[in-house]
Design a protein around this motif. Structure first.
Motif, PDB file in Angstrom:
ATOM      1  N   GLY A   1     106.424  24.183  21.950  1.00  0.00           N
ATOM      2  CA  GLY A   1     107.294  24.922  21.052  1.00  0.00           C
ATOM      3  C   GLY A   1     107.536  24.216  19.737  1.00  0.00           C
ATOM      4  O   GLY A   1     108.001  24.827  18.770  1.00  0.00           O
ATOM      5  N   ALA A   2     107.189  22.934  19.667  1.00  0.00           N
ATOM      6  CA  ALA A   2     107.407  22.178  18.435  1.00  0.00           C
ATOM      7  C   ALA A   2     106.227  22.287  17.474  1.00  0.00           C
ATOM      8  O   ALA A   2     106.406  22.490  16.275  1.00  0.00           O
ATOM      9  N   CYS A   3     104.999  22.158  17.995  1.00  0.00           N
ATOM     10  CA  CYS A   3     103.830  22.143  17.104  1.00  0.00           C
ATOM     11  C   CYS A   3     102.812  23.233  17.406  1.00  0.00           C
ATOM     12  O   CYS A   3     101.841  23.394  16.664  1.00  0.00           O
ATOM     13  N   GLY A   4     102.986  23.968  18.517  1.00  0.00           N
ATOM     14  CA  GLY A   4     102.058  25.046  18.850  1.00  0.00           C
ATOM     15  C   GLY A   4     100.832  24.603  19.609  1.00  0.00           C
ATOM     16  O   GLY A   4      99.922  25.408  19.865  1.00  0.00           O
ATOM     17  N   HIS A   5     100.751  23.325  20.019  1.00  0.00           N
ATOM     18  CA  HIS A   5      99.587  22.829  20.766  1.00  0.00           C
ATOM     19  C   HIS A   5      99.453  23.565  22.098  1.00  0.00           C
ATOM     20  O   HIS A   5     100.431  23.732  22.834  1.00  0.00           O
ATOM     21  N   ARG A   6      98.219  24.021  22.396  1.00  0.00           N
ATOM     22  CA  ARG A   6      97.953  24.742  23.645  1.00  0.00           C
ATOM     23  C   ARG A   6      97.288  23.805  24.641  1.00  0.00           C
ATOM     24  O   ARG A   6      96.322  23.124  24.306  1.00  0.00           O
ATOM     25  N   LEU A   7      97.786  23.794  25.856  1.00  0.00           N
ATOM     26  CA  LEU A   7      97.201  22.942  26.882  1.00  0.00           C
ATOM     27  C   LEU A   7      95.896  23.556  27.364  1.00  0.00           C
ATOM     28  O   LEU A   7      95.869  24.681  27.870  1.00  0.00           O
ATOM     29  N   GLN A   8      94.829  22.796  27.214  1.00  0.00           N
ATOM     30  CA  GLN A   8      93.485  23.294  27.505  1.00  0.00           C
ATOM     31  C   GLN A   8      92.822  22.404  28.541  1.00  0.00           C
ATOM     32  O   GLN A   8      93.101  21.206  28.625  1.00  0.00           O
ATOM     33  N   CYS A   9      91.912  22.992  29.323  1.00  0.00           N
ATOM     34  CA  CYS A   9      91.170  22.233  30.328  1.00  0.00           C
ATOM     35  C   CYS A   9      90.285  21.195  29.636  1.00  0.00           C
ATOM     36  O   CYS A   9      89.599  21.517  28.657  1.00  0.00           O
ATOM     37  N   PRO A  10      90.256  19.957  30.115  1.00  0.00           N
ATOM     38  CA  PRO A  10      89.390  18.950  29.493  1.00  0.00           C
ATOM     39  C   PRO A  10      87.909  19.194  29.740  1.00  0.00           C
ATOM     40  O   PRO A  10      87.067  18.626  29.041  1.00  0.00           O
ATOM     41  N   ASN A  11      87.593  20.051  30.731  1.00  0.00           N
ATOM     42  CA  ASN A  11      86.191  20.300  31.075  1.00  0.00           C
ATOM     43  C   ASN A  11      85.676  21.641  30.579  1.00  0.00           C
ATOM     44  O   ASN A  11      84.472  21.910  30.663  1.00  0.00           O
ATOM     45  N   CYS A  12      86.582  22.519  30.115  1.00  0.00           N
ATOM     46  CA  CYS A  12      86.197  23.886  29.770  1.00  0.00           C
ATOM     47  C   CYS A  12      86.931  24.330  28.506  1.00  0.00           C
ATOM     48  O   CYS A  12      88.005  23.819  28.180  1.00  0.00           O
ATOM     49  N   ALA A  13      86.346  25.317  27.843  1.00  0.00           N
ATOM     50  CA  ALA A  13      87.024  25.927  26.693  1.00  0.00           C
ATOM     51  C   ALA A  13      87.960  27.017  27.193  1.00  0.00           C
ATOM     52  O   ALA A  13      87.836  28.189  26.848  1.00  0.00           O
ATOM     53  N   ALA A  14      88.889  26.649  28.039  1.00  0.00           N
ATOM     54  CA  ALA A  14      89.801  27.612  28.659  1.00  0.00           C
ATOM     55  C   ALA A  14      91.202  27.023  28.703  1.00  0.00           C
ATOM     56  O   ALA A  14      91.378  25.812  28.879  1.00  0.00           O
ATOM     57  N   TRP A  15      92.200  27.885  28.534  1.00  0.00           N
ATOM     58  CA  TRP A  15      93.579  27.439  28.644  1.00  0.00           C
ATOM     59  C   TRP A  15      93.908  27.134  30.103  1.00  0.00           C
ATOM     60  O   TRP A  15      93.382  27.758  31.035  1.00  0.00           O
ATOM     61  N   LEU A  16      94.805  26.194  30.263  1.00  0.00           N
ATOM     62  CA  LEU A  16      95.287  25.897  31.605  1.00  0.00           C
ATOM     63  C   LEU A  16      96.357  26.913  31.996  1.00  0.00           C
ATOM     64  O   LEU A  16      97.229  27.253  31.197  1.00  0.00           O
ATOM     65  N   VAL A  17      96.278  27.390  33.215  1.00  0.00           N
ATOM     66  CA  VAL A  17      97.193  28.412  33.723  1.00  0.00           C
ATOM     67  C   VAL A  17      98.271  27.735  34.563  1.00  0.00           C
ATOM     68  O   VAL A  17      97.960  26.971  35.480  1.00  0.00           O
ATOM     69  N   GLU A  18      99.525  28.032  34.252  1.00  0.00           N
ATOM     70  CA  GLU A  18     100.613  27.451  35.032  1.00  0.00           C
ATOM     71  C   GLU A  18     100.731  28.161  36.373  1.00  0.00           C
ATOM     72  O   GLU A  18     100.717  29.388  36.456  1.00  0.00           O
ATOM     73  N   HIS A  19     100.842  27.362  37.428  1.00  0.00           N
ATOM     74  CA  HIS A  19     101.104  27.877  38.782  1.00  0.00           C
ATOM     75  C   HIS A  19     102.407  27.238  39.246  1.00  0.00           C
ATOM     76  O   HIS A  19     102.428  26.105  39.737  1.00  0.00           O
ATOM     77  N   LYS A  20     103.478  27.966  39.066  1.00  0.00           N
ATOM     78  CA  LYS A  20     104.794  27.405  39.357  1.00  0.00           C
ATOM     79  C   LYS A  20     104.959  27.134  40.853  1.00  0.00           C
ATOM     80  O   LYS A  20     105.640  26.190  41.255  1.00  0.00           O
ATOM     81  N   ARG A  21     104.314  27.978  41.647  1.00  0.00           N
ATOM     82  CA  ARG A  21     104.432  27.831  43.108  1.00  0.00           C
ATOM     83  C   ARG A  21     103.912  26.466  43.566  1.00  0.00           C
ATOM     84  O   ARG A  21     104.435  25.859  44.481  1.00  0.00           O
ATOM     85  N   HIS A  22     102.839  25.989  42.914  1.00  0.00           N
ATOM     86  CA  HIS A  22     102.273  24.686  43.272  1.00  0.00           C
ATOM     87  C   HIS A  22     102.774  23.569  42.359  1.00  0.00           C
ATOM     88  O   HIS A  22     102.470  22.399  42.586  1.00  0.00           O
ATOM     89  N   GLY A  23     103.491  23.946  41.296  1.00  0.00           N
ATOM     90  CA  GLY A  23     104.016  22.953  40.379  1.00  0.00           C
ATOM     91  C   GLY A  23     102.964  22.258  39.551  1.00  0.00           C
ATOM     92  O   GLY A  23     103.090  21.064  39.256  1.00  0.00           O
ATOM     93  N   ASN A  24     101.916  22.988  39.165  1.00  0.00           N
ATOM     94  CA  ASN A  24     100.873  22.348  38.364  1.00  0.00           C
ATOM     95  C   ASN A  24     100.219  23.348  37.421  1.00  0.00           C
ATOM     96  O   ASN A  24     100.546  24.539  37.408  1.00  0.00           O
ATOM     97  N   LEU A  25      99.294  22.833  36.616  1.00  0.00           N
ATOM     98  CA  LEU A  25      98.471  23.642  35.727  1.00  0.00           C
ATOM     99  C   LEU A  25      97.047  23.627  36.277  1.00  0.00           C
ATOM    100  O   LEU A  25      96.558  22.587  36.723  1.00  0.00           O
TER     101      LEU A  25
END
Length: 730
Positions: free
Chosen positions: A440-464
């Motif tokens: 929310g401060a700079c707009g940086h998007r969390l992306q997979c280090p191995n793929c050109a894809a955004w990381l998807v939050e899975h709250k149930r497992h507590g991870n991306l």
């Protein structure tokens, strides 16, 4: 060394040609025989393949076949299928063979008897000081009393104790062992058993399918029927005909999620279970199933796409249920479409194939128009049930608060449904909690280090998670770009977030989430479906896994969130796929006595797909889509083949792709688009460039591709993947 001493052996490895061996003491050998051969420093199974190797010099150093395995040979039709698929898909023949060669364990007969346990005659006699009645022992004895016939391993697992506890009870006489057959095959299905009463149109379609099956000749019939029209009961009549002739039947399903429900319906109809085949089966069960199939003992197999390559002894009918489904396309390894290969196998076998769907693929409908396929249509639901009413909610007019996704009309309809004692479904074809997490401060998007894809939050497992390569990580406390602390925000909805909102709006409702993350095995899926049927769930929140074939009598409301979701991007099949998916999910509502309704939330209500759905104008949608495809020369009026060039070095990949483009065929009904970065240009640590070959329908695309690929040698670190008739454009 004479040709009679030599044989071809095809190994289940990514090799294009068989190896030459001496038959040695294992001979004489015939094509199809399964053998053990040395390869390098190890031993491998292989299959004796057609052709006689040319004579070799006497000093040629060839190895001998170790032995012929005591197993039914691979039949000529299956060997022809292996050759055909390899040639068509441009894959090594050995890689295709791997999909149909029995596992080594399947070639070993299990011991004829095994020990199972029951309560011993001495129970209570020796349970004094010598056998203190501990809580664990009491639990074991209680389970053994209720469920006799378990092995030591099974009983220990169910009772959650060590095997030593169970063995001690056997030693004390509290449990006794009986010898029973190691495997008891299920009884044969009863083809004479009466099914449900069919209406006039169903009976006519069933008669046509039965006649095609009894003809013992190749034919393809497209069985098209609206959701809830009773297509399964209709094609069961063809299954009955094949069983009456003593032949085997294969029923293909697009997902293992449908397997248990299909097995239950089959057993209700024929009084005996079918044999299942899917990736989640235990190894021992897979081995037993393979043996039964190869001997003709397994009369009906219900399974996922890999079941197509099993060694059936006498296949008499193939059914491809939900034939339109994209899950029939295998996207890795040997890339093929199981629906199309089912038609090929049926042609090689000289048998009938039934393609069943409420929303047939454009390819199948085009084949009907060209009179290559027969067509049976069921335009109405079974037992006078009506199709659900569809209402479009224009989300541009809904003033929802930020981060809310369920509109007021949908919320009101759900409240009314639950109050009436009925069930509702909320559908969103997006897994996880949120598809995007940004700072929310700079707009940086969390992306997979191995793929050109955004990381998807899975709250149930507590991870991306990355849904492409499987990478997982915890949500960082600080932004890696600006180091701001605790500023990450979840953007957009996934099913977990939708369920969270539904729980807030309907606090007294019993909710469950059904997605591949929460129900990823046949057992978990079956338990979820049983809970729905027992009315233990009021609102089912799910992804596309809930749209396929399930029957919930009390489900009367379906709400679709982001109905336009699949229409974005440059996928040429986007409109067709979206129409099929939304029609299927809408078809879950009102399948029994209670009428159903469907609410589609859309930001583009005038889109042809959404507009056609609101009017049930399938014919109009198909006509428009067919016309558009024909103008563009796209399937089914033209042919496509994708070539993906990938590697760890971006510059090297781009250079190799350009070299391929320079040697690409031009003219004579062929054109090549690209190269261009693939939509997922970085996947699993590899950069990807894509070329797309377009061809007129009459062109031999595999032959053109072989000639093209032979012109350019790629660097050792660069891989080339060919996908003929692509379904995915990522």
């Amino acid at each position: 060394m004479t040709p009679a001493d030599l044989i071809h052996v095809l190994l289940p490895l990514p090799l294009a040609e068989p190896f030459t061996y001496r038959a040695g003491s294992a001979g004489p050998l015939a094509p199809g025989d399964i053998v053990e051969v040395p390869i390098g420093s190890r031993i491998s199974l292989g299959v004796v393949w057609e052709g006689v190797p040319a004579p070799l010099p006497e000093k040629a150093r060839l190895k001998d076949v170790i032995r012929r395995c005591d197993a039914p040979p691979i039949q000529p039709v299956l060997r022809k299928l292996v050759d055909w698929v390899a040639s068509y898909t441009l894959n090594p023949t050995g890689a295709v063979l791997k999909m149909c060669l029995p596992e080594p364990r399947a070639l070993v007969e299990p011991p004829p008897l095994r020990a199972v346990l029951r309560i011993g005659d001495a129970a209570g006699v020796k349970m004094g000081e010598q056998a203190r009645h501990t809580e664990q022992r009491g639990r074991v004895l209680e389970i053994a009393r209720e469920q006799p016939g378990m092995t030591v391993t099974e009983l220990a697992e169910v009772a959650a104790v060590s095997q030593a506890v169970v063995r001690k009870l056997v030693e004390l006489g509290a449990l006794q062992a009986d010898q029973v057959p190691a495997f008891r095959p299920p009884p044969a299905p009863d083809w004479q058993r009466a099914g449900r009463k069919l209406n006039t149109l169903q009976a006519e379609a069933a008669a046509a399918l039965r006649s095609a099956t009894e003809a013992r000749d190749f034919s393809v019939t497209l069985l098209e029927g609206v959701t809830g029209a009773g297509k399964t009961e209709v094609y069961y009549e063809a299954v009955s005909a094949a069983l009456q002739m003593g032949r085997q039947v294969l029923v293909l399903l697009p997902e293992i999620a449908l397997t248990q429900q299909s097995l239950d319906r089959f057993e209700q109809r024929f009084g005996a279970p079918a044999w299942a085949w899917h990736s989640e089966m235990a190894e021992g069960r897979r081995a037993a199933t393979l043996r039964a199939i190869s001997r003709g003992e397994a009369k009906v197999v219900i399974g996922a796409r890999s079941a197509l390559f099993l060694p059936y002894a006498d296949l008499g009918l193939v059914v491809v249920d939900e034939e339109h489904d994209g899950s029939y396309k295998q996207e890795e390894g040997v890339i093929y479409n199981a629906r199309d290969m089912a038609v090929v196998r049926a042609k090689l076998e000289g048998i009938a194939v039934v393609l069943a769907s409420a929303t047939p693929s454009l390819e199948s409908l085009h084949n009907v128009a060209r009179r290559r396929y027969a067509h049976a249509v069921l335009p109405e639901r079974h037992n006078a049930a009506s199709l659900p009413a569809i209402r479009i909610i224009d989300m541009r007019k809904e003033k929802l608060p930020s981060q809310r996704f369920i509109s007021a009309p949908l919320a009101a309809a759900m409240t009314q449904t639950i109050a009436a004692g009925e069930q509702g479904m909320l559908f969103l074809n997006r897994r996880g909690y949120a598809p995007l997490t940004l700072c929310g401060a700079c707009g940086h998007r969390l992306q997979c280090p191995n793929c050109a894809a955004w990381l998807v939050e899975h709250k149930r497992h507590g991870n991306l998670q990355c849904h492409h390569c499987g990478h997982q990580q915890r949500l960082p406390k600080n932004c890696p770009a600006c180091e701001a602390e605790d500023k990450f925000k979840a953007c957009g909805p996934g099913v977990e977030r939708l369920a969270e909102e539904a729980a807030m709006l309907f606090p007294d409702a019993r909710l469950a989430v059904m997605a591949s993350d929460t129900a990823n095995s046949p057992k978990q899926i079956s338990e979820m479906l049983e809970r729905m049927e027992r009315r233990e769930i009021d609102i089912l929140v799910g992804t596309q896994i809930v749209a396929k074939g399930h029957h919930f009598p009390l489900l009367t409301l379906v709400g679709v969130i982001d109905a336009d979701l699949g229409l974005a991007g440059g996928d040429p099949r986007a409109a067709e796929r979206t129409y099929q998916l939304l029609t299927q999910v809408a078809g879950r509502a009102g399948r029994a006595a209670h009428p159903g309704r469907v609410l589609l939330q859309s930001f583009d209500p005038s889109h042809p797909v959404i507009a056609a759905l609101s009017r049930y104008d399938t014919a109009g949608f198909l006509a428009a889509e067919m016309a558009e495809r024909q103008r563009a020369g796209m399937p089914p009026f033209g042919r496509l083949a994708a070539v993906i060039v990938s590697g760890p070095d971006q510059a090297e990949v781009e250079q190799a792709a350009r070299a391929l483009a320079r040697s690409a065929p031009r003219g004579n009904g062929l054109s090549v688009l690209g190269p261009a970065p693939a939509p997922l240009h970085y996947l699993r640590g590899r950069f990807r460039e894509r070329l797309l070959l377009k061809a007129e329908r009459e062109i031999d695309v595999p032959a053109a591709l072989r000639e093209w690929m032979a012109k350019t040698k790629l660097p050792s670190g660069v891989k080339r993947t060919v996908d003929i008739d692509p379904y995915s454009f990522l």
